[in-house]
Design a protein around this motif. Structure first.
Motif, PDB file in Angstrom:
ATOM      1  N   LEU A   1       6.623  13.057 -11.552  1.00  0.00           N
ATOM      2  CA  LEU A   1       5.486  12.494 -10.834  1.00  0.00           C
ATOM      3  C   LEU A   1       5.408  10.980 -11.012  1.00  0.00           C
ATOM      4  N   ASP A   2       5.700  10.492 -12.226  1.00  0.00           N
ATOM      5  CA  ASP A   2       5.691   9.043 -12.434  1.00  0.00           C
ATOM      6  C   ASP A   2       6.821   8.373 -11.666  1.00  0.00           C
ATOM      7  N   ASN A   3       7.974   9.026 -11.591  1.00  0.00           N
ATOM      8  CA  ASN A   3       9.063   8.491 -10.758  1.00  0.00           C
ATOM      9  C   ASN A   3       8.642   8.429  -9.292  1.00  0.00           C
ATOM     10  N   ALA A   4       7.945   9.471  -8.831  1.00  0.00           N
ATOM     11  CA  ALA A   4       7.468   9.492  -7.446  1.00  0.00           C
ATOM     12  C   ALA A   4       6.487   8.354  -7.204  1.00  0.00           C
ATOM     13  N   ARG A   5       5.588   8.128  -8.158  1.00  0.00           N
ATOM     14  CA  ARG A   5       4.616   7.045  -8.007  1.00  0.00           C
ATOM     15  C   ARG A   5       5.314   5.688  -7.937  1.00  0.00           C
ATOM     16  N   TYR A   6       6.355   5.525  -8.720  1.00  0.00           N
ATOM     17  CA  TYR A   6       7.083   4.258  -8.705  1.00  0.00           C
ATOM     18  C   TYR A   6       7.665   3.982  -7.323  1.00  0.00           C
ATOM     19  N   TRP A   7       8.367   4.965  -6.772  1.00  0.00           N
ATOM     20  CA  TRP A   7       9.061   4.727  -5.499  1.00  0.00           C
ATOM     21  C   TRP A   7       8.076   4.570  -4.346  1.00  0.00           C
ATOM     22  N   VAL A   8       6.990   5.327  -4.368  1.00  0.00           N
ATOM     23  CA  VAL A   8       6.035   5.180  -3.279  1.00  0.00           C
ATOM     24  C   VAL A   8       5.299   3.845  -3.395  1.00  0.00           C
ATOM     25  N   MET A   9       5.116   3.336  -4.614  1.00  0.00           N
ATOM     26  CA  MET A   9       4.463   2.028  -4.757  1.00  0.00           C
ATOM     27  C   MET A   9       5.343   0.914  -4.205  1.00  0.00           C
ATOM     28  N   LEU A  10       6.646   1.048  -4.361  1.00  0.00           N
ATOM     29  CA  LEU A  10       7.534   0.066  -3.725  1.00  0.00           C
ATOM     30  C   LEU A  10       7.325   0.068  -2.214  1.00  0.00           C
ATOM     31  N   LEU A  11       7.223   1.259  -1.624  1.00  0.00           N
ATOM     32  CA  LEU A  11       7.006   1.347  -0.184  1.00  0.00           C
ATOM     33  C   LEU A  11       5.675   0.735   0.213  1.00  0.00           C
ATOM     34  N   VAL A  12       4.642   0.933  -0.609  1.00  0.00           N
ATOM     35  CA  VAL A  12       3.320   0.372  -0.312  1.00  0.00           C
ATOM     36  C   VAL A  12       3.379  -1.153  -0.277  1.00  0.00           C
ATOM     37  N   VAL A  13       3.969  -1.754  -1.286  1.00  0.00           N
ATOM     38  CA  VAL A  13       4.019  -3.219  -1.361  1.00  0.00           C
ATOM     39  C   VAL A  13       4.891  -3.785  -0.239  1.00  0.00           C
ATOM     40  N   ILE A  14       6.030  -3.164   0.015  1.00  0.00           N
ATOM     41  CA  ILE A  14       6.901  -3.626   1.100  1.00  0.00           C
ATOM     42  C   ILE A  14       6.194  -3.484   2.443  1.00  0.00           C
ATOM     43  N   GLY A  15       5.552  -2.335   2.660  1.00  0.00           N
ATOM     44  CA  GLY A  15       4.854  -2.123   3.924  1.00  0.00           C
ATOM     45  C   GLY A  15       3.741  -3.126   4.156  1.00  0.00           C
ATOM     46  N   HIS A  16       2.950  -3.401   3.115  1.00  0.00           N
ATOM     47  CA  HIS A  16       1.863  -4.374   3.264  1.00  0.00           C
ATOM     48  C   HIS A  16       2.394  -5.780   3.517  1.00  0.00           C
ATOM     49  N   SER A  17       3.542  -6.094   2.955  1.00  0.00           N
ATOM     50  CA  SER A  17       4.131  -7.410   3.205  1.00  0.00           C
ATOM     51  C   SER A  17       4.636  -7.526   4.633  1.00  0.00           C
ATOM     52  N   LEU A  18       5.241  -6.473   5.140  1.00  0.00           N
ATOM     53  CA  LEU A  18       5.801  -6.520   6.487  1.00  0.00           C
ATOM     54  C   LEU A  18       4.728  -6.609   7.567  1.00  0.00           C
TER      55      LEU A  18
ATOM     56  N   VAL B   1       7.347   0.784  10.768  1.00  0.00           N
ATOM     57  CA  VAL B   1       6.982   2.090  11.320  1.00  0.00           C
ATOM     58  C   VAL B   1       7.518   3.215  10.441  1.00  0.00           C
ATOM     59  N   TRP B   2       8.751   3.071   9.975  1.00  0.00           N
ATOM     60  CA  TRP B   2       9.351   4.102   9.125  1.00  0.00           C
ATOM     61  C   TRP B   2       8.547   4.278   7.841  1.00  0.00           C
ATOM     62  N   ILE B   3       8.172   3.177   7.215  1.00  0.00           N
ATOM     63  CA  ILE B   3       7.395   3.259   5.969  1.00  0.00           C
ATOM     64  C   ILE B   3       6.012   3.847   6.226  1.00  0.00           C
ATOM     65  N   TYR B   4       5.348   3.364   7.279  1.00  0.00           N
ATOM     66  CA  TYR B   4       3.974   3.806   7.537  1.00  0.00           C
ATOM     67  C   TYR B   4       3.903   5.240   8.056  1.00  0.00           C
TER      68      TYR B   4
ATOM     69  N   VAL C   1      13.052 -10.617   7.037  1.00  0.00           N
ATOM     70  CA  VAL C   1      12.690  -9.239   6.698  1.00  0.00           C
ATOM     71  C   VAL C   1      13.367  -8.813   5.405  1.00  0.00           C
ATOM     72  N   ILE C   2      14.658  -9.097   5.287  1.00  0.00           N
ATOM     73  CA  ILE C   2      15.385  -8.744   4.069  1.00  0.00           C
ATOM     74  C   ILE C   2      14.795  -9.483   2.870  1.00  0.00           C
ATOM     75  N   GLY C   3      14.537 -10.773   3.054  1.00  0.00           N
ATOM     76  CA  GLY C   3      13.942 -11.550   1.966  1.00  0.00           C
ATOM     77  C   GLY C   3      12.576 -11.023   1.562  1.00  0.00           C
ATOM     78  N   CYS C   4      11.806 -10.567   2.551  1.00  0.00           N
ATOM     79  CA  CYS C   4      10.484 -10.010   2.277  1.00  0.00           C
ATOM     80  C   CYS C   4      10.599  -8.714   1.479  1.00  0.00           C
ATOM     81  N   ILE C   5      11.572  -7.880   1.846  1.00  0.00           N
ATOM     82  CA  ILE C   5      11.771  -6.620   1.132  1.00  0.00           C
ATOM     83  C   ILE C   5      12.195  -6.880  -0.314  1.00  0.00           C
ATOM     84  N   VAL C   6      13.121  -7.822  -0.495  1.00  0.00           N
ATOM     85  CA  VAL C   6      13.579  -8.152  -1.848  1.00  0.00           C
ATOM     86  C   VAL C   6      12.437  -8.742  -2.669  1.00  0.00           C
ATOM     87  N   GLY C   7      11.708  -9.684  -2.072  1.00  0.00           N
ATOM     88  CA  GLY C   7      10.594 -10.308  -2.781  1.00  0.00           C
ATOM     89  C   GLY C   7       9.508  -9.301  -3.132  1.00  0.00           C
ATOM     90  N   SER C   8       9.225  -8.375  -2.218  1.00  0.00           N
ATOM     91  CA  SER C   8       8.206  -7.354  -2.474  1.00  0.00           C
ATOM     92  C   SER C   8       8.634  -6.422  -3.600  1.00  0.00           C
TER      93      SER C   8
END
Length: 369
Positions: free
Chosen positions: A21-38, A52-55, A307-314
């Protein structure tokens, strides 16, 4: 029970954190931060597919996990105190400060709309409402069906945005399904054949988003507007059909993502136990970079590179905010003990001792294990 009698205290063995569950939280949090940045890139074509894929599944993923971890909520004194300290207080802090920052730069909202969350804090409001209603969903005969009917029909009516009620009801099925998940279901998802199929499903979904998302109305992914409201502008049948499709896609991609989550303990497990602080803090960084430096407007001209830079930075930002130093610094603020606010909890009553088994019972028990 009198009005002044304190809530009961339910004691349970200390729960060991589950690595999966903690691993799941980690990966979904990456998606949250990347999605909000995009979202800051607006209508940039090279960002739309990833957005769109993330959301399509990142919040369903997050909500389903939240429903699973809250499935035993009963509303005892300890749980109520926990809700106030980890949901109500952070909600008030984050929503007030982000609205003040936004008003400083844009003049809006004026006046402040503290009970109408504008961005990040809606999820804390949703968790608050979902958690309080958990006993209801445990008591209903058909909870999942009921939650789906509510989600499909909520877009037909004009609802106030108090605590983001339209989104709370729209996303409700993911929470209710999470409540009714079991450890065995998660174990089945991680079987090798299912993992292979899940990787293919997620890849195909991304390719579809890359090829066709340019003509899609992305406001459907926000789950908050009435069906006949612009820009959705859909009939009741069209609206409910589209919402049903989003529910189906959300569940399929969520289960696919859960299938790929590692089960073993690793560094992502430790970071995944501190996603709370990352969620609360990353919005301040994005807002500051947007308003103070106009960073996203400046780099938008670089297209795919931006976009790539945003994903890396996020990704770097998310990992930084999940380090232990941020949890230590911000825990007193976002998880206050609030001992002054609550009455002293009564000592829990000792559980009744289990009667000694009869010889034949002991024999049956030993043969069944």
């Amino acid at each position: 029970m009198t009005a002044l009698e304190p809530l009961p205290v339910i004691t349970a063995p200390t729960k060991e954190r589950v690595a999966y569950l903690d691993n799941a939280r980690y990966w979904v949090m990456l998606l949250v931060v990347i999605g909000h940045s995009l979202t800051q890139f607006g209508s940039m074509d090279s960002a739309r597919a990833v957005y769109v894929w993330i959301y399509a599944f990142h919040m369903p993923f997050f909500i389903l996990i939240s429903g699973y971890t809250a499935r035993r909520y009963m509303g005892d004194a300890r749980q109520v105190r926990r809700i106030v300290s980890t949901l109500v207080v952070p909600y008030l802090i984050v929503e007030t400060t982000l609205q003040l920052i936004s008003r400083h730069y844009t003049g809006e909202p004026d006046p402040l709309r503290i009970l109408s969350p504008q961005w990040l804090a809606w999820f804390m409001a949703a968790l608050f409402v979902w958690r309080l209603t958990t006993p209801i969903w445990r008591a209903l005969r058909y909870p999942i069906t009921t939650s789906i009917v509510i989600s499909l029909t909520v877009g037909l009516f004009e609802l106030p945005n108090v605590l983001s009620l339209p989104k709370i009801l729209g996303f409700l099925p993911f929470y209710v399904v999470g409540m009714h998940m079991s450890r065995e279901w998660f174990e089945r998802l991680t079987a090798r054949p299912i993992r292979i199929a899940s990787a293919i499903v997620l890849l195909v979904a991304f390719l579809i988003c890359y090829r066709y998302s340019g003509g899609w109305e992305t406001d459907w992914l926000l789950w908050k507007q009435r069906y006949d409201e612009s820009p959705l502008s859909a009939t009741p049948i069209e609206g409910m059909t589209q919402r049903a499709e989003l529910l189906a896609v959300g569940f399929v991609l969520t289960f696919a993502a859960l299938s790929l989550v590692p089960k073993r303990r690793s560094w992502t497990t430790r970071f995944g136990g501190r996603t709370f602080y990352c969620y609360l803090l990353h919005g301040y960084v994005i807002v500051y970079l947007t308003y103070q430096f106009e960073l996203f407007d400046r780099i938008e001209k670089f297209g795919v590179g931006a976009v790539i830079g945003c994903i890396v930075g996020s990704t770097i930002l998310a990992n930084l905010l999940m380090t232990v130093i941020f949890s230590k610094v911000f825990r007193p603020l976002f998880e206050p003990k609030l001992g002054w606010l609550f009455r002293e909890m009564p000592q829990p009553e000792a559980a009744p001792s289990k009667p000694e088994p009869k010889p034949e019972d002991a024999k049956a028990e030993s043969t069944s294990t």
